[in-house]
Design a protein around this motif. Structure first.
Motif, mmCIF file in Angstrom:
data_model
loop_
_atom_site.group_PDB
_atom_site.id
_atom_site.type_symbol
_atom_site.label_atom_id
_atom_site.label_comp_id
_atom_site.label_asym_id
_atom_site.label_seq_id
_atom_site.Cartn_x
_atom_site.Cartn_y
_atom_site.Cartn_z
ATOM 1 N N GLU A 87 48.626 24.502 39.333
ATOM 2 C CA GLU A 87 48.477 25.435 38.214
ATOM 3 C C GLU A 87 48.056 24.684 36.954
ATOM 4 O OE1 GLU A 87 52.075 28.288 39.934
ATOM 5 O OE2 GLU A 87 52.391 27.045 38.158
ATOM 6 N N LEU B 233 44.353 23.770 37.222
ATOM 7 C CA LEU B 233 43.520 24.962 37.034
ATOM 8 C C LEU B 233 43.474 25.367 35.569
ATOM 9 C CD1 LEU B 233 44.592 27.112 40.127
ATOM 10 C CD2 LEU B 233 42.265 26.329 39.622
ATOM 11 N N LYS C 228 34.948 31.507 40.931
ATOM 12 C CA LYS C 228 36.017 31.150 41.856
ATOM 13 C C LYS C 228 35.593 30.003 42.773
ATOM 14 C CE LYS C 228 38.384 35.627 42.103
ATOM 15 N NZ LYS C 228 38.886 36.676 43.012
ATOM 16 N N ASP D 194 43.628 32.965 43.724
ATOM 17 C CA ASP D 194 44.143 34.117 42.981
ATOM 18 C C ASP D 194 45.659 34.040 42.823
ATOM 19 O OD1 ASP D 194 41.595 35.266 42.767
ATOM 20 O OD2 ASP D 194 41.780 36.229 44.715
ATOM 21 N N ILE E 59 46.462 31.567 40.021
ATOM 22 C CA ILE E 59 46.155 32.159 38.716
ATOM 23 C C ILE E 59 47.213 33.188 38.348
ATOM 24 C CG2 ILE E 59 44.524 33.605 37.437
ATOM 25 C CD1 ILE E 59 43.518 30.787 37.706
ATOM 26 N N THR F 224 50.398 31.510 37.320
ATOM 27 C CA THR F 224 50.256 30.919 35.978
ATOM 28 C C THR F 224 50.391 31.982 34.910
ATOM 29 O OG1 THR F 224 48.779 29.206 36.852
ATOM 30 C CG2 THR F 224 48.749 29.566 34.472
ATOM 31 N N ARG F 225 49.760 33.136 35.120
ATOM 32 C CA ARG F 225 49.872 34.232 34.154
ATOM 33 C C ARG F 225 51.315 34.714 34.038
ATOM 34 N NH1 ARG F 225 44.577 37.527 36.287
ATOM 35 N NH2 ARG F 225 43.078 36.819 34.706
ATOM 36 N N ILE G 85 44.042 33.633 30.183
ATOM 37 C CA ILE G 85 43.168 33.496 31.343
ATOM 38 C C ILE G 85 42.637 34.879 31.678
ATOM 39 C CG2 ILE G 85 42.989 32.806 33.750
ATOM 40 C CD1 ILE G 85 45.290 30.905 33.315
ATOM 41 N N THR H 148 40.189 37.611 33.671
ATOM 42 C CA THR H 148 39.424 37.879 34.889
ATOM 43 C C THR H 148 38.092 38.518 34.503
ATOM 44 O OG1 THR H 148 41.427 38.230 36.198
ATOM 45 C CG2 THR H 148 39.379 39.117 37.078
ATOM 46 N N TYR I 137 36.781 33.495 36.340
ATOM 47 C CA TYR I 137 37.790 33.468 35.277
ATOM 48 C C TYR I 137 37.250 32.759 34.049
ATOM 49 C CZ TYR I 137 41.024 34.621 39.078
ATOM 50 O OH TYR I 137 41.657 35.220 40.135
#
Length: 220
Positions: free
Chosen positions: A151, A154, A168, A188, A191, A194-195, A208, A210, A216
């Motif tokens: 994470e 990324l 991606k 995914d 991500i 992480t969110r 972040i 989409t 992203y």
């Protein structure tokens, strides 16, 4: 706001609303009651929750009380008393829409909610960001989020390319070091996690973004 968690026990209404939202370009996951919704919120972080109140097992009020995330909530309910609306707002709901309603009105409510939340996201995105590679932690002013190694990589990769749309496939090759498979959801998942951690730290998930059909981007 691209992803929606629809929490609704009425099967027919749930399917019709999910299909209508998907036609408008949203990604929709569904839950049949509050308990199901809590389980799904452990797996992904939606941009908004559409929440019915009267459901078996665990109702909408219980979900509002027990959840730990800070995802915006629009209550969609046949209940239309002042007491129910006030209780919903006191428990953390952001808006209240009475059934029956049109998809057009719901879309407007979602857009208004997104505009209201955007200034906070813009403010956080402009804050100085420091990366602690030893702890895989990211510092935003007075706030800090601790990530896993993947994470962290990324997040840093997107941050270093803020304002750009990163596909991606590029993230998969450059950070996860493998090609993106057709049904591969690993990226995914990272991500989404992480969110979720950003939201739990009271940082905006919208750092972040989409970009539909592309990838992203990190908020400028």
């Amino acid at each position: 706001m691209n992803t929606i968690l629809l929490v609704e026990d009425d099967c027919g209404f749930r399917e019709l609303l999910a299909e209508a939202l998907q036609r408008e370009g949203f990604q929709v996951q569904c839950a049949v009651n509050g308990r199901d919704a809590l389980s799904r919120l452990e797996q992904f972080t939606p941009d908004v929750i559409l929440l019915d109140l009267m459901m078996p097992g665990m109702d909408g009020f219980d979900l509002l009380t027990r959840r730990s995330d800070r995802t915006p909530v629009i209550v969609i309910s046949a209940l239309d008393s002042e007491e129910e609306r006030i209780k919903g707002y006191e428990l953390g709901a952001d808006d209240f829409l009475t059934k029956p309603f049109s998809i057009k009105e719901l879309l407007v409510r979602i857009q208004v909610l997104a505009r209201r939340l955007q200034p906070a996201a813009d403010s956080k995105a402009g804050t100085d960001v420091c990366f602690d590679e030893a702890r895989y932690a990211v510092q935003f002013g007075d706030s800090q989020v601790v990530l896993t190694q993947t994470e962290f990589k990324l997040f840093r990769y997107l941050f270093e390319r803020k304002g750009q749309v990163v596909t991606k496939a590029e993230l998969q090759r450059s950070v996860l070091h493998k090609e993106l498979g057709r049904f591969d959801r690993n990226l995914d998942m990272h991500i989404s996690n992480t969110r979720r951690k950003l939201a739990q730290t009271r940082l905006p998930k919208s750092l972040i973004n989409t970009v539909r059909g592309q990838g992203y981007s990190f908020a400028v």
